[in-house]
Write an enzyme that holds these catalytic residues in place. Structure first.
Site, PDB file in Angstrom:
ATOM      1  N   ASP A 106       0.843  -1.200   0.000  1.00 43.48           N
ATOM      2  CA  ASP A 106       0.000   0.000   0.000  1.00 43.48           C
ATOM      3  C   ASP A 106       0.876   1.247   0.000  1.00 43.48           C
ATOM      4  O   ASP A 106       2.032   1.198   0.428  1.00 43.48           O
ATOM      5  CB  ASP A 106      -0.890   0.037   1.246  1.00 43.48           C
ATOM      6  CG  ASP A 106      -1.825  -1.154   1.300  1.00 43.48           C
ATOM      7  OD1 ASP A 106      -2.159  -1.688   0.219  1.00 43.48           O
ATOM      8  OD2 ASP A 106      -2.216  -1.550   2.417  1.00 43.48           O
TER       9      ASP A 106
HETATM   10  N1  URA Z   1      -1.159  -5.954   3.997  1.00 49.11           N
HETATM   11  C1  URA Z   1      -1.659  -4.699   3.972  1.00 49.11           C
HETATM   12  O1  URA Z   1      -2.681  -4.423   4.566  1.00 49.11           O
HETATM   13  N2  URA Z   1      -0.984  -3.772   3.277  1.00 49.11           N
HETATM   14  C2  URA Z   1       0.171  -4.003   2.623  1.00 49.11           C
HETATM   15  O2  URA Z   1       0.747  -3.091   2.024  1.00 49.11           O
HETATM   16  C3  URA Z   1       0.685  -5.311   2.667  1.00 49.11           C
HETATM   17  C4  URA Z   1      -0.002  -6.277   3.362  1.00 49.11           C
END
Ligand code: URA
Length: 245
Positions: A106
């Site tokens: 993310d």
């Molecule tokens: N899980 C999440 O919620 N975000 C990420 O970036 C990776 C794993």
């Protein structure tokens, strides 16, 4: 032995269009293994080939395998919309190669991100069937409880998922911190699992993939490195006892 003409070699390494690469060679800007070559038709064995273009030395790589310590506020998407893309953290030369992130983090998640232009490698590493665990350090908004850990280990039902998803390992590392290991890479998986278990993810960092750890790579946020064969061999399924998890 694989002999390729110098203009094709340069183009494959991301130095630009074939036309531009030919002009670099004809202008005398390119040396091969220490010798200036100005005929772009001359061909070379690519094994252990070292190029010098302008003043930069470049070892020929058929494919590149990169580890980046991703900072927050960069997007993994190829067409980023709200933040710059992670590819902007790499030299411009790489934009001429088809380099992609292996899976996604993310925009606000930091930590270990692999990138490559090797399609089968990307596919294999992204597949949950390959069982390479991803280790995350999650900071939680509410204090960590034993109930939280056991819920994450036994599995939580997420909206749009046919079956509950469980961590393969999860342990408390601070009053507001856990290490959680997943084999899948579903959308916002750690954040959604924490929310479904009654807590909230305040910050997330990926600290390892298989046995390849961010701390061993020693990269500050925003820094990247090429991975060698020994490091790539660490991207394997793991016995969690080995990780101390
Ligand atoms: N899980 C999440 O919620 N975000 C990420 O970036 C990776 C794993």
């Amino acid at each position: 032995m694989r002999k390729i003409s110098l203009d094709k070699i340069l183009q494959s390494q991301g130095f630009g269009t074939r036309k531009y690469c030919r002009s670099l060679i004809e202008d005398g800007e390119v040396s091969v293994n220490g010798v200036v070559v100005d005929d772009y038709r001359e061909s070379f064995d690519t094994d252990n080939l070292t190029l010098r273009v302008f003043d930069d030395e470049w070892l020929y790589r058929e494919h590149v395998y990169i580890a980046l310590n991703k900072p927050a506020n960069f997007e993994c998407s190829r067409k980023p919309s709200h933040h710059p893309g992670v590819l902007t953290l790499l030299p411009e030369q790489f934009s001429w190669r088809d380099i992609q992130p292996v899976g996604r983090l993310d925009h606000d998640t930091t930590g270990l991100l692999l990138l490559s232009d090797d399609g089968p490698f990307i596919h294999k590493q992204s597949s949950p069937r390959h069982h390479v665990p991803k280790v995350y350090r999650a900071t939680t908004a509410e204090p960590v409880t034993e109930a939280l850990i056991s819920t994450l280990l036994s599995g939580v039902q997420l909206h749009d998922e046919p079956e509950p998803l469980a961590a393969v390992s999860c342990r408390q590392t601070g009053e507001h911190e856990i290490h959680i290991i997943l084999e899948q890479g579903k959308y916002h998986q750690v954040k959604r699992m924490l929310a479904a278990a009654g807590n909230h993810c305040a910050a997330l960092e990926r600290v390892a993939i298989g046995k390849l750890t961010l701390s061993a790579l020693g990269l500050a946020q925003g820094e990247w490195t090429f991975l060698d064969a020994e490091q790539l061999a660490l991207l394997v399924p793991v016995d969690f006892a080995d990780l101390g998890e």
